[in-house]
Design a protein around this motif. Sequence first.
Motif, PDB file in Angstrom:
ATOM      1  N   VAL A  77       0.798  -1.240   0.055  1.00  0.00           N
ATOM      2  CA  VAL A  77      -0.078  -0.090  -0.099  1.00  0.00           C
ATOM      3  C   VAL A  77       0.733   1.254  -0.148  1.00  0.00           C
ATOM      4  CG1 VAL A  77      -2.102  -1.117   1.074  1.00  0.00           C
ATOM      5  CG2 VAL A  77      -0.324  -0.030   2.434  1.00  0.00           C
ATOM      6  N   SER A  78       2.297   1.091   0.167  1.00  0.00           N
ATOM      7  CA  SER A  78       3.059   2.401  -0.076  1.00  0.00           C
ATOM      8  C   SER A  78       3.289   2.652  -1.316  1.00  0.00           C
ATOM      9  CB  SER A  78       4.445   2.000   0.892  1.00  0.00           C
ATOM     10  OG  SER A  78       3.923   1.669   2.292  1.00  0.00           O
ATOM     11  N   PHE A  79       2.829   2.248  -2.300  1.00  0.00           N
ATOM     12  CA  PHE A  79       3.064   2.183  -3.753  1.00  0.00           C
ATOM     13  C   PHE A  79       3.129   3.729  -3.926  1.00  0.00           C
ATOM     14  CE2 PHE A  79       0.685   2.586  -8.000  1.00  0.00           C
ATOM     15  CZ  PHE A  79       1.946   2.349  -8.811  1.00  0.00           C
ATOM     16  N   THR A  80       2.228   4.631  -3.675  1.00  0.00           N
ATOM     17  CA  THR A  80       2.154   6.047  -4.320  1.00  0.00           C
ATOM     18  C   THR A  80       3.648   6.717  -3.904  1.00  0.00           C
ATOM     19  OG1 THR A  80      -0.346   6.083  -3.725  1.00  0.00           O
ATOM     20  CG2 THR A  80       0.781   8.214  -4.002  1.00  0.00           C
ATOM     21  N   SER A  81       4.105   6.546  -2.856  1.00  0.00           N
ATOM     22  CA  SER A  81       5.491   7.217  -2.496  1.00  0.00           C
ATOM     23  C   SER A  81       6.697   6.647  -3.470  1.00  0.00           C
ATOM     24  CB  SER A  81       5.810   6.700  -1.176  1.00  0.00           C
ATOM     25  OG  SER A  81       6.118   5.551  -0.920  1.00  0.00           O
ATOM     26  N   LYS A 126       6.024   5.979  -6.887  1.00  0.00           N
ATOM     27  CA  LYS A 126       5.686   6.332  -8.194  1.00  0.00           C
ATOM     28  C   LYS A 126       6.623   7.141  -8.836  1.00  0.00           C
ATOM     29  CE  LYS A 126       1.373   6.579  -9.645  1.00  0.00           C
ATOM     30  NZ  LYS A 126       0.332   6.990  -9.584  1.00  0.00           N
ATOM     31  N   PRO A 127       6.790   8.462  -8.412  1.00  0.00           N
ATOM     32  CA  PRO A 127       7.671   9.288  -9.296  1.00  0.00           C
ATOM     33  C   PRO A 127       9.045   8.844  -9.430  1.00  0.00           C
ATOM     34  CG  PRO A 127       6.588  10.355  -7.171  1.00  0.00           C
ATOM     35  CD  PRO A 127       6.630   9.066  -7.118  1.00  0.00           C
ATOM     36  N   GLN A 160       1.351   8.607 -18.930  1.00  0.00           N
ATOM     37  CA  GLN A 160       1.680   8.877 -17.889  1.00  0.00           C
ATOM     38  C   GLN A 160       2.318   7.436 -17.249  1.00  0.00           C
ATOM     39  OE1 GLN A 160      -1.868  10.020 -15.834  1.00  0.00           O
ATOM     40  NE2 GLN A 160      -1.522  12.140 -16.592  1.00  0.00           N
ATOM     41  N   PHE A 182       1.135   1.454 -14.595  1.00  0.00           N
ATOM     42  CA  PHE A 182       1.792   0.659 -13.076  1.00  0.00           C
ATOM     43  C   PHE A 182       0.943  -0.548 -12.984  1.00  0.00           C
ATOM     44  CE2 PHE A 182       3.551   4.757 -12.642  1.00  0.00           C
ATOM     45  CZ  PHE A 182       4.681   4.581 -11.937  1.00  0.00           C
TER      46      PHE A 182
END
Length: 233
Positions: A163-167, A169-170, A203, A206
Amino acid sequence: MKTRIIPAALIALGIVLLGLFIKWGIDDFANKDRKVSVKGLAEKEVEADKVTWPILSKELGNDLPELYNRIAVTQNVIKRFLVQHGIKDSEIAINAPHVIDLNADQYSDNKKQYRYNITSIITVTSRNVKLVRGIISRQGELLKQGIAIVDGGYENPIKYEYVSFTSMKPKMMEEAIANAQKTAEQFAKNSHSKLNKIVDADQGQFSIEDRDSNTPYIKKVRVVTTITYSLKD
């Protein structure tokens, strides 16, 4: 004399600029279809940081009140086992028992030994994946207390998530774009051209999936991006 030189110089300058504009226009027109589309890939393996563990137990019998009492005892034993091994109360959810009346089954031959089949589900949801995995490997200890845990099957599997995937992504997008650029530069080199500007880019797509079926708590995060560059001589 000077009054004639200045207009003549301006006309000459205008002609030169017109010629340059025409040349640039021709070059742009000639190169407008010279493009290359490449895909950039970035992959990373990570450990799951969230686990959902449904713990199922069953009771069979003919007396509903007695069965509910037995279910309550079983639930208390399981909860005590979990708490003793480090699971927090807030990470434990006790669902209402699911009752099946076997005599109500239209396909039943009504010769079953027991009428009622009750399933109890206690769900553990935790971010401490290593702790829960350790407890899962020790659930056989419940057998010593007369508690049999049944397999959740396809409907109630143990679920591992990242669930920490968002961090991340960049950084992964940056890596995918860099890999795409390397591929495009190699193509341009092979075609005796140079990369120009980016014409189009998505974009990135993922995906997160299990690394393999034996280690579902290890996730493979993957991103693929497509970038189109224009080429120039």
